[in-house]
Scaffold this active site. Sequence first.
Site, short mmCIF file in Angstrom:
data_model
loop_
_atom_site.label_atom_id
_atom_site.label_comp_id
_atom_site.label_asym_id
_atom_site.label_seq_id
_atom_site.Cartn_x
_atom_site.Cartn_y
_atom_site.Cartn_z
N GLY A 27 0.80 -1.23 0.00
CA GLY A 27 0.00 0.00 0.00
C GLY A 27 0.82 1.27 0.00
O GLY A 27 0.30 2.37 -0.19
N HIS A 30 -32.45 17.63 -3.48
CA HIS A 30 -32.64 18.51 -2.33
C HIS A 30 -33.02 17.66 -1.13
O HIS A 30 -33.81 16.73 -1.28
CB HIS A 30 -33.77 19.50 -2.63
CG HIS A 30 -34.05 20.41 -1.48
ND1 HIS A 30 -33.20 21.43 -1.13
CD2 HIS A 30 -35.09 20.43 -0.59
CE1 HIS A 30 -33.71 22.07 -0.06
NE2 HIS A 30 -34.84 21.47 0.29
N GLU A 84 -3.27 19.33 7.83
CA GLU A 84 -4.03 18.14 8.24
C GLU A 84 -3.54 17.62 9.59
O GLU A 84 -4.32 17.46 10.53
CB GLU A 84 -3.92 17.03 7.17
CG GLU A 84 -4.70 17.35 5.89
CD GLU A 84 -4.69 16.22 4.88
OE1 GLU A 84 -4.09 15.15 5.14
OE2 GLU A 84 -5.29 16.39 3.80
P1 NAD Z 1 3.43 21.07 0.55
O1 NAD Z 1 4.23 21.32 -0.66
O2 NAD Z 1 1.95 20.94 0.47
O3 NAD Z 1 3.72 22.23 1.62
C1 NAD Z 1 5.03 22.56 2.05
C2 NAD Z 1 5.02 23.95 2.64
O4 NAD Z 1 6.27 24.18 3.27
C3 NAD Z 1 4.86 25.03 1.58
O5 NAD Z 1 3.79 25.87 1.97
C4 NAD Z 1 6.20 25.75 1.60
O6 NAD Z 1 6.09 27.12 1.29
C5 NAD Z 1 6.66 25.52 3.04
N1 NAD Z 1 8.12 25.64 3.25
C6 NAD Z 1 9.12 25.15 2.47
N2 NAD Z 1 10.33 25.48 2.98
C7 NAD Z 1 10.10 26.18 4.13
C8 NAD Z 1 10.96 26.80 5.12
N3 NAD Z 1 12.28 26.77 5.04
N4 NAD Z 1 10.37 27.44 6.16
C9 NAD Z 1 9.01 27.51 6.26
N5 NAD Z 1 8.17 26.94 5.34
C10 NAD Z 1 8.70 26.29 4.30
O7 NAD Z 1 4.11 19.77 1.21
P2 NAD Z 1 3.64 18.81 2.40
O8 NAD Z 1 2.53 19.42 3.19
O9 NAD Z 1 4.89 18.40 3.09
O10 NAD Z 1 3.06 17.57 1.62
C11 NAD Z 1 3.93 16.79 0.80
C12 NAD Z 1 3.20 16.19 -0.36
O11 NAD Z 1 2.28 15.22 0.10
C13 NAD Z 1 2.45 17.24 -1.13
O12 NAD Z 1 3.01 17.30 -2.42
C14 NAD Z 1 1.04 16.75 -1.18
O13 NAD Z 1 0.63 16.67 -2.52
C15 NAD Z 1 1.06 15.37 -0.57
N6 NAD Z 1 -0.03 15.26 0.40
C16 NAD Z 1 -1.31 15.28 -0.05
C17 NAD Z 1 -2.34 15.20 0.85
C18 NAD Z 1 -3.76 15.22 0.33
O14 NAD Z 1 -3.96 14.98 -0.85
N7 NAD Z 1 -4.74 15.49 1.17
C19 NAD Z 1 -2.11 15.13 2.21
C20 NAD Z 1 -0.79 15.11 2.64
C21 NAD Z 1 0.23 15.18 1.72
#
Ligand code: NAD
Length: 464
Positions: free
Chosen positions: A41, A443, A190
């Site tokens: 998974g 509805h 999240e």
């Molecule tokens: P993300 O890219 O969503 O967010 C990372 C954040 O960290 C950005 O806002 C960025 O500006 C910030 N950042 C980067 N460097 C920084 C620094 N030095 N200081 C402060 N802030 C900084 O990445 P994520 O939340 O780690 O998630 C990783 C991946 O996992 C994503 O690409 C996402 O698609 C995937 N994911 C998806 C879901 C979902 O679909 N619900 C849930 C969790 C993760």
Amino acid sequence: MPNPSYDLVIIGAGPGGYVAAIRAAQLGLNVACIDKNAQLGGTCLRVGCIPSKALLESSHLYEKTSHELGVHGIKVKDVSLDLSAMLKRKDKVVTTLSGGISGLFRKNKVTHYAGTGSINADKTVTVTDEAGNTRVVTARNVLIATGSRPASIPGIDLSLDKVDTSTEALSYDAPPKHLAVIGGGYIGLEIGSVWRRLGSRVTVLEYLDRVLPGMDAELARHAHKVFARQGIEFKLKSRVVGVQSDKQGVTIQRDGDEPVKADRVLVAVGRAPNTEGLGVEAVGVERDDRGYITVDADYRTSVENIYAIGDVIPTSMLAHVAEEEGVACVEKIATGYGHVDYGVIPAVVFTDPEIASVGRSESDLKDEAHEYKKGVFNFRGNGRAHAIEQADGFVKVLADKKTDRVLGVHIIGPDAGSLIAECASAMQYGATAEDIYRTCHAHPTLSEAVKEAALAVDGRVIHG
Ligand code: NAD
């Protein structure tokens, strides 16, 4: 004995790899799938999407039961948290679903090898199990679907105590008193929400001047307001440059700002592709300067008969994107045709309220000088949203100014993650905003908010 031989060997049994394996088997290919984890998974199922959704649900129920049932006339006393039971339930969900994939492999006659897969110069694949035993399999085609791991930034050592990734943050044995989160993206919001609901003080440090980069700015602004109201502290424009950890907790250094102290820190600054130890150098599979494997439109790498999909290639790092790519890749191999429409990929953040998007954002359209019409409908005009006490948020439909074709839909509100599916279907069929509003919506449902936002594009909203 000759090496076992397959039409297709897939390395990685995450949502990209295992779905590709099943689809390939359905198409008559003889398929093997290798994964180093006993639990099938991938990240999504073991330490990502599924366990986080399990905890989001449990923590939501805990918060609702503790503080929000009074409004329904339900009195509850002595609500308490049994975190270990909550974590056990989460683990059980994972075990059940992972066992389900093993069953699907058996049903579809996909051979599963437990071990680390590595491609050899002659394009055979060596599987090394936990005990170090090796086995070589021969493949006509190899598909790399090894996913990604949490990324870090210079100055942060993820191996330090109290410096965590999403993996550890899904299994804390007690809510941290103060949890700092670096990154206001999907994971930060999240998992930050989970621990805030369970009693932690949560501070999100985000480099940009907004949360959820990449999502529609109006949606992100509303999300920021709602989460701040719920009690998450935000320090935007905080560029984190280092973290120290000691007995007392962690100290987070910010560029040009005072440091932030907390008990633990969750590093959620994105993910990095898993390509190490795969033998890609040996066979000459090319990668870009960030380490992603480069592929053409049919997911072919620079080496013949070696393909790559999912988080190891530079497309959105989303489980459903990996699935689509896996299916398209093996359909192309088996039938000569396979395709993913990257213009219609829904994205969902599973906070409360949920946030969901598909297609172009307003800033995309402005950048492209694409003339558009906009229809917005607030959930406070939706009867069902009031009935379930969740009338905050809105649906925004963006449509081409001349043709009325839907270009993007952005939702923050109850069940946005499910509502976006209708919008993605509509876009996939090239629907106009009028097509959406001329479709009868039951509805009283939340989906009427989508219909009303489509009506708003034409200036003929009923309940707004
Ligand atoms: P993300 O890219 O969503 O967010 C990372 C954040 O960290 C950005 O806002 C960025 O500006 C910030 N950042 C980067 N460097 C920084 C620094 N030095 N200081 C402060 N802030 C900084 O990445 P994520 O939340 O780690 O998630 C990783 C991946 O996992 C994503 O690409 C996402 O698609 C995937 N994911 C998806 C879901 C979902 O679909 N619900 C849930 C969790 C993760």
